[in-house]
Scaffold this active site. Structure first.
Site, PDB file in Angstrom:
ATOM      1  N   LEU A 192       0.873  -1.164   0.000  1.00  0.00           N
ATOM      2  CA  LEU A 192       0.000   0.000   0.000  1.00  0.00           C
ATOM      3  C   LEU A 192       0.913   1.217   0.000  1.00  0.00           C
ATOM      4  CD1 LEU A 192      -2.899  -0.760   2.546  1.00  0.00           C
ATOM      5  CD2 LEU A 192      -2.989  -0.789   0.055  1.00  0.00           C
ATOM      6  N   ASP A 193       0.580   2.222  -0.779  1.00  0.00           N
ATOM      7  CA  ASP A 193       1.423   3.409  -0.885  1.00  0.00           C
ATOM      8  C   ASP A 193       1.604   4.091   0.465  1.00  0.00           C
ATOM      9  OD1 ASP A 193       1.604   2.958  -3.577  1.00  0.00           O
ATOM     10  OD2 ASP A 193       0.058   4.406  -4.120  1.00  0.00           O
ATOM     11  N   TYR A 194       2.641   4.893   0.551  1.00  0.00           N
ATOM     12  CA  TYR A 194       2.962   5.649   1.757  1.00  0.00           C
ATOM     13  C   TYR A 194       1.761   6.447   2.256  1.00  0.00           C
ATOM     14  CZ  TYR A 194       5.602   8.953   4.700  1.00  0.00           C
ATOM     15  OH  TYR A 194       6.076   9.716   5.740  1.00  0.00           O
TER      16      TYR A 194
END
Length: 239
Positions: free
Chosen positions: A100-102
């Protein structure tokens, strides 16, 4: 029961290919007996030694983490940023299942089972992922239908998906929608909405297969229940 070379590889002692070489070179023993046959199966009760060193057979563990924004989905980071592994204290070597992206929050599975990770992330298998997304502008019905049929991003057409529960905030000129996809390509959800001129402002994964955030607060994790693991595996194989 698992193949001997797989047990050696999972312990971190060597890669699976190197483990096969060690077996053929008479470097491996099972319960004190030399084993040089590839494909030999062992259980957790068996004592495996390589070059005289006992291999530890880790118990397989499976977690769901409510990932907060501001954490990266990796086990190491050169920039010393906060990592998702910091939120799941464990004496075992665990890693995130996909990423999952930052700046993305929500359901993130974590495990030390490489086969499970591959099953969940392989493009050959299609486990449902459900996201709640906040968008710039008003997402129109025809745009939702366009996304549902598939859109061109990065030279490929996305598979059919579901876009539903669209809400509008006229004051901020934004939309909130739910999207359910069965793929997991890099930045896919963000790129899909960008393709219809609605940049993503906020993204949260609310479900991965049968696993949801129910009962979890941001930053909390829990072990997956046996039936959840079983259903995840079945949903991936039934494609």
């Amino acid at each position: 029961m698992e193949r001997l070379q797989k047990v050696i590889a999972r312990s971190g002692y060597a890669s699976r290919r190197k483990a096969e070489t060690l077996i053929l070179e008479n470097k491996v023993k099972v319960n004190g007996v030399l084993c040089n046959t590839l494909g030999t199966k062992v259980s957790r009760k068996d004592v495996v030694t390589v070059n005289g060193r006992t291999i530890e057979q880790e118990e397989k563990v499976y977690y769901v983490l409510y990932k907060p924004e501001g954490y990266i989905s990796t086990t190491q980071d050169e920039k010393d940023r906060r990592k998702v592994t910091d939120l799941v204290p464990n004496d075992k070597r665990i890693f995130p299942v996909g990423r999952l992206d930052y700046d993305t929050s929500g359901v993130l599975l974590m495990t030390n089972d490489g086969d499970f990770m591959n099953l969940m992330t392989s493009p050959k298998h299609h486990v449902e992922k459900e996201y709640r997304v906040k968008l710039q502008g008003f997402l129109r019905k025809e745009e939702s239908l366009q996304l549902a049929r598939g859109v061109e991003i990065d030279g490929y057409k996305t598979k059919r998906c579901i876009v539903k529960n669209v809400e509008y905030n006229k004051k901020n000129e934004t939309s909130i929608a739910t999207i359910i996809i069965k793929e997991g390509k890099y930045h896919q959800v963000k790129k899909m909405f960008e393709s219809v001129d609605h940049p993503v402002l906020k993204l949260k994964r609310e479900r991965f297969g049968v696993v949801t955030l129910k009962g979890l607060r941001t930053g909390e994790a829990r072990r997956l229940k046996p039936y959840e693991i079983k259903q995840l595996k079945e949903s991936a194989k039934d494609k």
